[in-house]
Design an enzyme around this catalytic site. Structure first.
Site, PDB file in Angstrom:
ATOM      1  N   LYS A 157      21.950  57.512  73.427  1.00  0.00           N
ATOM      2  CA  LYS A 157      22.506  58.700  72.713  1.00  0.00           C
ATOM      3  C   LYS A 157      21.569  59.740  72.030  1.00  0.00           C
ATOM      4  CE  LYS A 157      24.628  59.911  69.405  1.00  0.00           C
ATOM      5  NZ  LYS A 157      24.329  61.553  69.479  1.00  0.00           N
ATOM      6  N   GLU A 232      16.325  51.871  61.794  1.00  0.00           N
ATOM      7  CA  GLU A 232      15.221  52.677  61.195  1.00  0.00           C
ATOM      8  C   GLU A 232      15.837  53.611  60.408  1.00  0.00           C
ATOM      9  OE1 GLU A 232      12.235  51.551  61.158  1.00  0.00           O
ATOM     10  OE2 GLU A 232      12.334  50.183  62.800  1.00  0.00           O
ATOM     11  N   CYS A 266      10.787  60.345  58.293  1.00  0.00           N
ATOM     12  CA  CYS A 266      11.116  59.329  57.529  1.00  0.00           C
ATOM     13  C   CYS A 266       9.958  58.692  56.859  1.00  0.00           C
ATOM     14  CB  CYS A 266      11.882  58.199  58.369  1.00  0.00           C
ATOM     15  SG  CYS A 266      11.337  57.786  59.872  1.00  0.00           S
ATOM     16  N   GLU A 359      16.115  61.404  49.708  1.00  0.00           N
ATOM     17  CA  GLU A 359      15.362  61.823  50.740  1.00  0.00           C
ATOM     18  C   GLU A 359      15.766  63.122  51.292  1.00  0.00           C
ATOM     19  OE1 GLU A 359      16.037  60.022  54.930  1.00  0.00           O
ATOM     20  OE2 GLU A 359      14.047  59.982  54.986  1.00  0.00           O
TER      21      GLU A 359
HETATM   22  P1  NDP Z   1      22.201  60.992  61.070  1.00  0.00           P
HETATM   23  O1  NDP Z   1      22.100  59.482  60.855  1.00  0.00           O
HETATM   24  O2  NDP Z   1      23.728  61.532  61.237  1.00  0.00           O
HETATM   25  O3  NDP Z   1      22.191  61.177  62.793  1.00  0.00           O
HETATM   26  C1  NDP Z   1      21.149  60.359  63.816  1.00  0.00           C
HETATM   27  C2  NDP Z   1      21.740  60.059  64.824  1.00  0.00           C
HETATM   28  O4  NDP Z   1      23.185  59.077  64.972  1.00  0.00           O
HETATM   29  C3  NDP Z   1      22.353  60.986  65.840  1.00  0.00           C
HETATM   30  O5  NDP Z   1      22.241  60.745  67.107  1.00  0.00           O
HETATM   31  C4  NDP Z   1      23.686  61.048  65.422  1.00  0.00           C
HETATM   32  O6  NDP Z   1      24.476  61.877  66.516  1.00  0.00           O
HETATM   33  C5  NDP Z   1      24.126  59.805  65.228  1.00  0.00           C
HETATM   34  N1  NDP Z   1      25.285  59.417  64.703  1.00  0.00           N
HETATM   35  C6  NDP Z   1      25.837  60.305  63.630  1.00  0.00           C
HETATM   36  N2  NDP Z   1      27.235  59.762  63.288  1.00  0.00           N
HETATM   37  C7  NDP Z   1      27.330  58.498  63.953  1.00  0.00           C
HETATM   38  C8  NDP Z   1      28.169  57.372  64.050  1.00  0.00           C
HETATM   39  N3  NDP Z   1      29.446  57.588  63.158  1.00  0.00           N
HETATM   40  N4  NDP Z   1      28.177  56.610  64.708  1.00  0.00           N
HETATM   41  C9  NDP Z   1      27.306  56.403  65.560  1.00  0.00           C
HETATM   42  N5  NDP Z   1      25.924  57.446  65.645  1.00  0.00           N
HETATM   43  C10 NDP Z   1      26.308  58.342  64.912  1.00  0.00           C
HETATM   44  O7  NDP Z   1      21.368  62.027  60.815  1.00  0.00           O
HETATM   45  P2  NDP Z   1      21.513  63.807  60.502  1.00  0.00           P
HETATM   46  O8  NDP Z   1      21.183  64.421  61.786  1.00  0.00           O
HETATM   47  O9  NDP Z   1      22.688  64.125  60.057  1.00  0.00           O
HETATM   48  O10 NDP Z   1      20.475  64.013  59.318  1.00  0.00           O
HETATM   49  C11 NDP Z   1      20.825  63.660  58.102  1.00  0.00           C
HETATM   50  C12 NDP Z   1      19.992  63.131  57.199  1.00  0.00           C
HETATM   51  O11 NDP Z   1      19.535  61.763  57.799  1.00  0.00           O
HETATM   52  C13 NDP Z   1      18.590  63.911  57.008  1.00  0.00           C
HETATM   53  O12 NDP Z   1      18.608  64.859  56.282  1.00  0.00           O
HETATM   54  C14 NDP Z   1      17.734  62.803  56.980  1.00  0.00           C
HETATM   55  O13 NDP Z   1      17.708  62.361  55.511  1.00  0.00           O
HETATM   56  C15 NDP Z   1      18.146  61.505  57.585  1.00  0.00           C
HETATM   57  N6  NDP Z   1      17.449  61.213  58.870  1.00  0.00           N
HETATM   58  C16 NDP Z   1      16.538  60.206  59.023  1.00  0.00           C
HETATM   59  C17 NDP Z   1      15.929  60.091  60.040  1.00  0.00           C
HETATM   60  C18 NDP Z   1      14.667  59.247  60.079  1.00  0.00           C
HETATM   61  O14 NDP Z   1      14.148  59.063  60.918  1.00  0.00           O
HETATM   62  N7  NDP Z   1      14.994  58.089  59.419  1.00  0.00           N
HETATM   63  C19 NDP Z   1      16.066  60.823  61.238  1.00  0.00           C
HETATM   64  C20 NDP Z   1      17.225  61.809  60.929  1.00  0.00           C
HETATM   65  C21 NDP Z   1      17.938  62.077  59.861  1.00  0.00           C
HETATM   66  P3  NDP Z   1      24.897  63.420  66.353  1.00  0.00           P
HETATM   67  O15 NDP Z   1      23.899  64.103  65.522  1.00  0.00           O
HETATM   68  O16 NDP Z   1      24.678  63.917  67.815  1.00  0.00           O
HETATM   69  O17 NDP Z   1      26.139  63.617  66.073  1.00  0.00           O
END
Ligand code: NDP
Length: 457
Positions: A157, A232, A266, A359
Site C-alpha cells: 500500500k 522505520e 527520516c 521531526e
Molecule cells: P504517515 O505515517 O501517516 O504515512 C505513512 C504511510 O502510512 C502512508 O502510506 C499512509 O497512508 C499510511 N497510514 C496512515 N495511517 C495509517 C493507519 N492508521 N494504518 C495503516 N497505515 C496508515 O505519514 P504522513 O504522510 O502523515 O506524514 C506525517 C509525518 O510523518 C511527516 O511529517 C514526517 O514527520 C513523518 N514521516 C516519516 C517518514 C519516514 O521516512 N520515516 C515518511 C513519511 C512521513 P496514506 O498517506 O495513504 O493515508
C-alpha cells in the site's frame, strides 16, 4: 472534479492534478490479500535459482523503464530529477542484490544427541507493506525485493499522495514474469486500506515506513493477530562536528544532508552540533553553501531541492519558523504555484527548543553549539529518536568513541551517508524496530524452523 472513488494525484511543484487512479477500500484490500494467499504456495515452490532469475528479470525490466519512472517520481514527489534518477538506480540495485538471496538462505546444523538437527528459513506467507510519500518506489523496493526473494507474496500500500510508481511496479513485475497474485498494489487511504492490512488475519507481517505516531498504532493493531512488524519511523539525527574536523568538508556537505528531498527524509541530519570554537568558521562556509542551493523545477537537471509534498506539509513546516525563530541563514524559492519553502538554518538553538526536538520533515536545520565530547554525545542522545547521524573529526579514536556512544542505528564518520543496498538500515529507540537492506532485511521476511531427525534406534 474527481469522483470519491478516485485519487487525484497532485504535482507539488505546480499544484495541478497529474493523474487520477481508482481509490481502493476494504473490499479491494481483502481481494488483494486473497490473491496473494492463493499465489503463495506456487511462489514458494519455485526453485531458488528460478526465483533468482525472475528477480533479475524484474531488475532488468525496471532498468529499461528507469527514465520514465524517474520522471514520474520527480513530478509526483516534487524531487529533483537527478535525485530521482539516482533513486531508480538504487531500486534496480536492490532487486539485483536480493536476486542473490534465494540461493543463499541457508540454515544451520546444530550438534545434538541421538540425531541430526537443522534449521530452515521459511517464508511467512502474505506480507503487508505500507510505504510513505518521500521515497515512494525506493522504500517499496527495500521491502518488496527481500520479501519476494524469501518466497513471500505481497500486498503493497503506497501513500495516497504518491501511488504512481508503485502501480507501475505492479505492471512491470507481471510483464517480467512474476506470477499473477504475487505482487499486489492497493492505492487507498492508510486509515482504511493500511489499517485493514494490519488487522487482516491472513497477513503474516507488516513492514511500515512513516511517522512514529502511525507506527505506534500499527504495532498496537498488529498485536491483535500477533503479527510481526518492521517499523522505520521518524528521526532527529545529529551531525556532530568537532573543531578538529575538515571544517570545509563538514560545512559544505551539511546542507544537503538536511535539505536533500526538501528535508523530507527520516535520515535528515537536522540537528547540526558544532564545537563552539569552530562556530564562526563553520557558519560562514555553511551560509555560502546554503545560499547557493538551487531550489526550483524538479524536472530541471540543475535543481538541487524541490517543493514540499503538499499544502499540509508546507503549513506544518512553516509553524517551526515563526516570528521568534532565530533564523541565521535563508535560501530562496521560486515565485508562483507550488509548495515551496526555502532552505532555512536556525542558530544558535537550544536542544530543548521545539525545532530541535520534533521531526520537522522540511528544510529547516538547527545549529546547536557544544563545548566538549561528553556534552556533544549527551545532546546527540537527548531525543526520542535514534535513526542516523554523523561524526566529523580528524581524531580517529574520538570518531570511534562517538560513533559507538551515539544511540542510533546508522552512523557515518566524515561522511553523511545513511543508506546503502548492502548494509543494514534501521532505528534505535522510537525510530523503529527491525532492519532493512543488507543481509539483515531477510530476517523480517523469514521464520526460523528447527527440524530434529532421530537417527538412533
Ligand atoms: P504517515 O505515517 O501517516 O504515512 C505513512 C504511510 O502510512 C502512508 O502510506 C499512509 O497512508 C499510511 N497510514 C496512515 N495511517 C495509517 C493507519 N492508521 N494504518 C495503516 N497505515 C496508515 O505519514 P504522513 O504522510 O502523515 O506524514 C506525517 C509525518 O510523518 C511527516 O511529517 C514526517 O514527520 C513523518 N514521516 C516519516 C517518514 C519516514 O521516512 N520515516 C515518511 C513519511 C512521513 P496514506 O498517506 O495513504 O493515508
Amino acid at each position: 472534479m474527481a469522483s470519491k472513488d478516485a485519487i487525484e494525484v497532485i504535482e507539488p511543484a505546480t499544484e495541478q492534478v497529474m493523474a487520477e487512479v481508482p481509490r481502493a477500500g476494504i473490499e479491494e484490500t481483502d481481494a488483494a490479500v486473497e490473491r496473494a494467499k492463493r499465489a503463495f504456495p506456487g511462489w514458494r515452490a519455485i526453485a531458488p535459482g528460478e526465483r533468482s532469475a525472475l528477480l533479475h528479470r524484474l531488475a532488468n525490466a525496471i532498468e529499461e523503464r528507469a527514465d520514465d519512472l524517474a520522471t514520474l517520481e520527480a513530478r509526483n514527489a516534487g524531487k529533483p530529477i537527478s535525485d530521482a534518477r539516482g533513486e531508480m538506480g538504487m531500486v534496480v540495485e536492490t532487486f539485483r542484490y536480493y536476486a542473490g538471496a534465494p540461493e543463499r538462505l541457508t540454515g544451520k546444523t546444530i550438534p545434538v544427541a541421538g540425531g541430526v538437527d537443522m534449521t530452515f528459513r521459511e517464508p511467512l506467507g502474505v506480507v503487508g507493506l505500507i510505504t510513505p510519500w518521500n521515497f515512494p518506489l525506493t522504500i517499496a523496493s527495500w521491502k518488496v525485493a527481500p520479501a519476494l526473494a524469501a518466497g513471500n507474496t505481497i500486498v503493497l500500500k503506497p501513500a495516497e499522495l504518491t501511488p504512481l510508481t508503485s502501480l507501475e511496479l505492479e505492471r512491470i513485475a507481471l510483464d517480467a514474469g512474476i506470477p499473477e497474485g504475487v505482487l499486489n498494489v492497493v492505492a487507498g487511504p492508510g486509515s482504511v486500506c493500511g489499517q485493514r492490512i494490519v488487522e487482516h488475519p491472513d497477513v503474516a507481517t507488516v513492514a511500515f515506513t512513516g511517522s512514529t505516531e502511525v507506527g505506534r498504532g500499527i504495532a498496537e493493531g498488529a498485536a491483535g493477530t500477533i503479527k510481526r512488524v518492521t517499523l522505520e519511523l521518524g528521526g532527529k539525527s545529529a551531525n556532530v562536528i568537532f573543531a578538529d574536523a575538515d571544517l570545509a568538508a563538514a560545512a559544505s556537505s551539511a546542507p544537503l544532508a538536511v535539505f536533500g528531498n526538501a528535508g523530507q527524509d527520516c535520515c535528515a541530519r537536522s540537528r547540526i552540533l558544532v564545537e563552539r570554537s569552530a562556530m564562526d568558521d563553520f557558519m560562514s562556509e555553511l551560509e555560502r553553501v546554503v545560499k547557493g542551493i538551487t531550489v526550483g523545477d524538479p524536472l530541471s537537471d540543475s535543481t538541487q531541492m524541490g517543493p514540499l509534498i503538499s499544502a499540509d506539509q508546507l503549513h506544518t513546516v512553516s509553524s517551526y519558523v515563526n516570528g521568534d525563530a532565530p533564523v541565521a541563514i535563508r535560501g530562496s524559492v521560486p515565485d508562483g504555484p507550488g509548495y515551496w519553502f526555502p532552505p532555512t538554518v536556525l542558530a544558535p538553538v537550544s536542544n530543548d527548543a521545539r525545532p530541535a526536538r520534533e521531526e520537522i520533515f522540511g528544510p529547516v536545520a538547527c545549529v546547536i553549539p557544544f563545548d566538549d565530547e561528553d556534552q556533544a554525545i549527551r545532546i546527540a542522545n537527548d531525543t526520542i529518536y535514534g535513526l542516523s547521524g554523523s561524526v566529523w573529526t580528524r581524531d580517529g579514536a574520538k570518531a570511534m568513541r562517538a560513533a559507538r556512544a551515539i544511540e542510533s542505528g546508522v552512523i557515518s564518520i566524515n561522511s553523511n551517508t545513511s543508506v546503502r543496498v548492502s548494509t543494514p538500515f534501521g532505528g534505535f529507540k522510537q525510530s523503529g524496530v527491525g532492519r532493512e537492506l543488507g543481509p539483515d532485511a531477510l530476517d523480517a521476511y523469514t521464520e526460523v524452523k528447527n527440524v530434529y531427525y532421530a537417527t538412533e534406534e
